[in-house]
Design an enzyme around this catalytic site. Structure first.
Site, PDB file in Angstrom:
ATOM      1  N   LYS A  32       0.827  -1.215   0.000  1.00  0.00           N
ATOM      2  CA  LYS A  32       0.000   0.000   0.000  1.00  0.00           C
ATOM      3  C   LYS A  32       0.862   1.267   0.000  1.00  0.00           C
ATOM      4  O   LYS A  32       0.370   2.349  -0.288  1.00  0.00           O
ATOM      5  CB  LYS A  32      -0.995   0.004   1.161  1.00  0.00           C
ATOM      6  CG  LYS A  32      -0.441   0.303   2.526  1.00  0.00           C
ATOM      7  CD  LYS A  32      -1.593   0.524   3.520  1.00  0.00           C
ATOM      8  CE  LYS A  32      -1.056   0.876   4.895  1.00  0.00           C
ATOM      9  NZ  LYS A  32      -2.100   1.192   5.850  1.00  0.00           N
ATOM     10  N   ASP A  33       2.163   1.140   0.324  1.00  0.00           N
ATOM     11  CA  ASP A  33       3.061   2.296   0.302  1.00  0.00           C
ATOM     12  C   ASP A  33       3.642   2.576  -1.081  1.00  0.00           C
ATOM     13  O   ASP A  33       4.288   3.606  -1.281  1.00  0.00           O
ATOM     14  CB  ASP A  33       4.242   2.082   1.271  1.00  0.00           C
ATOM     15  CG  ASP A  33       3.802   2.137   2.723  1.00  0.00           C
ATOM     16  OD1 ASP A  33       2.709   2.668   2.989  1.00  0.00           O
ATOM     17  OD2 ASP A  33       4.548   1.655   3.590  1.00  0.00           O
ATOM     18  N   SER A  81      -5.259   8.391   8.613  1.00  0.00           N
ATOM     19  CA  SER A  81      -5.769   8.067   7.281  1.00  0.00           C
ATOM     20  C   SER A  81      -7.067   8.798   6.965  1.00  0.00           C
ATOM     21  O   SER A  81      -8.061   8.663   7.677  1.00  0.00           O
ATOM     22  CB  SER A  81      -5.990   6.550   7.189  1.00  0.00           C
ATOM     23  OG  SER A  81      -6.915   6.231   6.178  1.00  0.00           O
ATOM     24  N   LEU A  82      -7.058   9.561   5.867  1.00  0.00           N
ATOM     25  CA  LEU A  82      -8.279  10.238   5.405  1.00  0.00           C
ATOM     26  C   LEU A  82      -9.347   9.218   5.031  1.00  0.00           C
ATOM     27  O   LEU A  82     -10.538   9.439   5.237  1.00  0.00           O
ATOM     28  CB  LEU A  82      -7.962  11.110   4.186  1.00  0.00           C
ATOM     29  CG  LEU A  82      -6.923  12.218   4.373  1.00  0.00           C
ATOM     30  CD1 LEU A  82      -6.662  12.917   3.044  1.00  0.00           C
ATOM     31  CD2 LEU A  82      -7.377  13.224   5.408  1.00  0.00           C
ATOM     32  N   ARG A  83      -8.905   8.096   4.471  1.00  0.00           N
ATOM     33  CA  ARG A  83      -9.837   7.031   4.057  1.00  0.00           C
ATOM     34  C   ARG A  83     -10.589   6.491   5.272  1.00  0.00           C
ATOM     35  O   ARG A  83     -11.813   6.346   5.246  1.00  0.00           O
ATOM     36  CB  ARG A  83      -9.030   5.905   3.384  1.00  0.00           C
ATOM     37  CG  ARG A  83      -9.801   4.614   3.155  1.00  0.00           C
ATOM     38  CD  ARG A  83      -8.868   3.478   2.708  1.00  0.00           C
ATOM     39  NE  ARG A  83      -7.843   3.188   3.691  1.00  0.00           N
ATOM     40  CZ  ARG A  83      -8.028   2.459   4.788  1.00  0.00           C
ATOM     41  NH1 ARG A  83      -9.210   1.935   5.043  1.00  0.00           N
ATOM     42  NH2 ARG A  83      -7.032   2.229   5.624  1.00  0.00           N
ATOM     43  N   ARG A  84      -9.863   6.195   6.349  1.00  0.00           N
ATOM     44  CA  ARG A  84     -10.512   5.671   7.556  1.00  0.00           C
ATOM     45  C   ARG A  84     -11.443   6.721   8.161  1.00  0.00           C
ATOM     46  O   ARG A  84     -12.589   6.432   8.500  1.00  0.00           O
ATOM     47  CB  ARG A  84      -9.461   5.271   8.590  1.00  0.00           C
ATOM     48  CG  ARG A  84      -8.665   4.034   8.203  1.00  0.00           C
ATOM     49  CD  ARG A  84      -7.526   3.756   9.177  1.00  0.00           C
ATOM     50  NE  ARG A  84      -6.717   2.637   8.728  1.00  0.00           N
ATOM     51  CZ  ARG A  84      -5.414   2.545   8.870  1.00  0.00           C
ATOM     52  NH1 ARG A  84      -4.734   3.520   9.465  1.00  0.00           N
ATOM     53  NH2 ARG A  84      -4.746   1.483   8.434  1.00  0.00           N
ATOM     54  N   ARG A 101       0.167  10.619  14.397  1.00  0.00           N
ATOM     55  CA  ARG A 101       1.288  10.331  13.487  1.00  0.00           C
ATOM     56  C   ARG A 101       2.300   9.403  14.146  1.00  0.00           C
ATOM     57  O   ARG A 101       2.280   9.188  15.344  1.00  0.00           O
ATOM     58  CB  ARG A 101       1.994  11.642  13.098  1.00  0.00           C
ATOM     59  CG  ARG A 101       1.101  12.632  12.359  1.00  0.00           C
ATOM     60  CD  ARG A 101       0.973  12.274  10.890  1.00  0.00           C
ATOM     61  NE  ARG A 101      -0.153  12.933  10.257  1.00  0.00           N
ATOM     62  CZ  ARG A 101      -0.530  12.687   9.018  1.00  0.00           C
ATOM     63  NH1 ARG A 101       0.073  11.787   8.303  1.00  0.00           N
ATOM     64  NH2 ARG A 101      -1.562  13.323   8.490  1.00  0.00           N
ATOM     65  N   GLY A 102       3.240   8.920  13.330  1.00  0.00           N
ATOM     66  CA  GLY A 102       4.342   8.103  13.846  1.00  0.00           C
ATOM     67  C   GLY A 102       4.180   6.636  13.485  1.00  0.00           C
ATOM     68  O   GLY A 102       3.163   6.224  12.925  1.00  0.00           O
ATOM     69  N   ASN A 103       5.214   5.843  13.789  1.00  0.00           N
ATOM     70  CA  ASN A 103       5.136   4.417  13.509  1.00  0.00           C
ATOM     71  C   ASN A 103       4.245   3.724  14.552  1.00  0.00           C
ATOM     72  O   ASN A 103       3.699   4.373  15.442  1.00  0.00           O
ATOM     73  CB  ASN A 103       6.539   3.788  13.455  1.00  0.00           C
ATOM     74  CG  ASN A 103       7.289   3.977  14.762  1.00  0.00           C
ATOM     75  OD1 ASN A 103       6.689   4.064  15.829  1.00  0.00           O
ATOM     76  ND2 ASN A 103       8.606   4.039  14.680  1.00  0.00           N
ATOM     77  N   THR A 106       5.156   4.343  18.250  1.00  0.00           N
ATOM     78  CA  THR A 106       4.860   5.721  18.673  1.00  0.00           C
ATOM     79  C   THR A 106       3.371   5.901  18.908  1.00  0.00           C
ATOM     80  O   THR A 106       2.947   6.492  19.901  1.00  0.00           O
ATOM     81  CB  THR A 106       5.330   6.717  17.584  1.00  0.00           C
ATOM     82  OG1 THR A 106       6.688   6.424  17.264  1.00  0.00           O
ATOM     83  CG2 THR A 106       5.231   8.151  18.049  1.00  0.00           C
ATOM     84  N   ARG A 107       2.556   5.392  17.988  1.00  0.00           N
ATOM     85  CA  ARG A 107       1.107   5.581  18.108  1.00  0.00           C
ATOM     86  C   ARG A 107       0.541   4.850  19.329  1.00  0.00           C
ATOM     87  O   ARG A 107      -0.301   5.391  20.037  1.00  0.00           O
ATOM     88  CB  ARG A 107       0.396   5.099  16.841  1.00  0.00           C
ATOM     89  CG  ARG A 107       0.685   6.004  15.650  1.00  0.00           C
ATOM     90  CD  ARG A 107      -0.116   5.601  14.445  1.00  0.00           C
ATOM     91  NE  ARG A 107       0.572   6.022  13.224  1.00  0.00           N
ATOM     92  CZ  ARG A 107       0.042   5.973  12.031  1.00  0.00           C
ATOM     93  NH1 ARG A 107      -1.188   5.559  11.854  1.00  0.00           N
ATOM     94  NH2 ARG A 107       0.719   6.363  10.972  1.00  0.00           N
ATOM     95  N   CYS A 195      -2.418   8.886  -1.365  1.00  0.00           N
ATOM     96  CA  CYS A 195      -2.651   8.964   0.086  1.00  0.00           C
ATOM     97  C   CYS A 195      -3.456  10.193   0.466  1.00  0.00           C
ATOM     98  O   CYS A 195      -4.023  10.261   1.544  1.00  0.00           O
ATOM     99  CB  CYS A 195      -1.306   9.002   0.806  1.00  0.00           C
ATOM    100  SG  CYS A 195      -0.456   7.428   0.693  1.00  0.00           S
TER     101      CYS A 195
END
Length: 290
Positions: A32-33, A81-84, A101-103, A106-107, A195
């Site tokens: 997806k990236d 995510s705008l989609r979510r 934000r973040g990995n 982090t989240r 994205c």
């Protein structure tokens, strides 16, 4: 040698440079990236069997036992995510959605150590790969939140001219995942999505039929278009070295891949004929202005 990445914006270019300079021979990405058009000279040489592509709800420890339905009014849900956000705002109007934000580490830390968020939404596949299945409180089905193009699948990017490497990694292709992801990527490419706009999909292969549901949303989810189409995917002669939306699936039937790509294009064209471009243009402009 291969490398694995998580944060697309930082590493994709760097890794492709290493691939270009022959410092590495293959790079492992979350599919997806990867953009639907790869830089010249690169291709996706393998798409691995897809993990659960759906999104997962991870609750703050104080909310254990609840779900998005039962969280109190005005509970704040974190997602980047705008989609979510677009889909969930429409489905759960009593909740509020804020960027996080973040990995993954982090989240989860931001969720657990502060009281800013009641829950966060993450890809189920990422949590599973990190061994954090136990944090999943709820898996969101397609009626709640359809997933991102390619979500849950790993892709191996190689140099398109390296026939030996292509041949070597081609055994890793999972046929159903390849066909689903070709259809999804063709859908997204035709919509000129990325994205920065809310585009979501749901695919399945059943009885030699490939089903693709695709949707576009306004940022607040109030405006949306959603349709489903299907195509027959027959097993015929094996394909040779043709790239489709960045994917080279050697040793897989060409006609089935063509049908998958056409399905994505046809569904995108159907949505475009109903006004998808206008919805996405407004979403992109609003997002850029934020």
């Amino acid at each position: 040698m291969g490398l694995t990445i998580g944060e697309k914006s930082l590493f994709t270019k760097e890794l492709e440079t290493a691939l270009e300079k022959n410092e590495v021979d293959l790079v492992v990405h979350s599919l997806k990236d990867l953009p639907t058009t790869l830089p010249p000279g690169f291709t996706i040489g393998a798409v691995l069997k897809r993990e659960n592509p759906h999104d997962a709800v991870v609750l703050h420890p104080k909310n254990m036992g609840k779900s998005l339905d039962t969280l109190p009014d005005k509970s704040v849900i974190g997602t980047s995510s705008l989609r979510r956000a677009a889909q969930l705002k429409k489905r759960f109007p009593h909740l509020e959605f804020k960027d996080i934000r973040g990995n993954l580490n982090t989240r989860l830390k931001k969720l657990d150590e502060k009281d800013d968020f009641s829950a966060i939404i993450l890809a189920a596949a990422g949590l599973r790969r990190m061994g954090w299945d136990s944090r999943v409180s709820q898996i969101l089905g397609p009626e709640d939140c359809m997933y991102a193009v390619g979500q849950g699948a790993l892709a191996i990017e190689v140099r398109a001219r390296d026939e030996d490497i292509l041949e070597m990694v081609s055994v890793l292709h999972d046929p159903n995942t390849v066909l689903r992801c070709i259809a999804e990527r063709a859908f997204l490419r035709r919509l000129e999505g990325g994205c920065s706009v809310p585009v979501a999909v749901h695919t399945e292969v059943k009885d030699s039929q490939l089903y693709l549901t695709g949707a576009v949303y306004s940022l607040d989810g109030s405006d949306s278009l959603k349709e489903t189409m299907q195509t027959s995917i027959v097993e015929e002669q094996v394909d040779e070295r043709v790239q489709r939306v960045g994917v080279t699936a050697n040793n897989m039937p060409g006609p089935a891949q063509d049908a998958a790509e056409k399905l994505g294009l046809d569904l995108a064209n159907l949505l475009l004929s109903k006004g998808a471009k206008e919805i996405l243009t407004v979403a992109r402009q609003l997002n850029d202005a934020r």
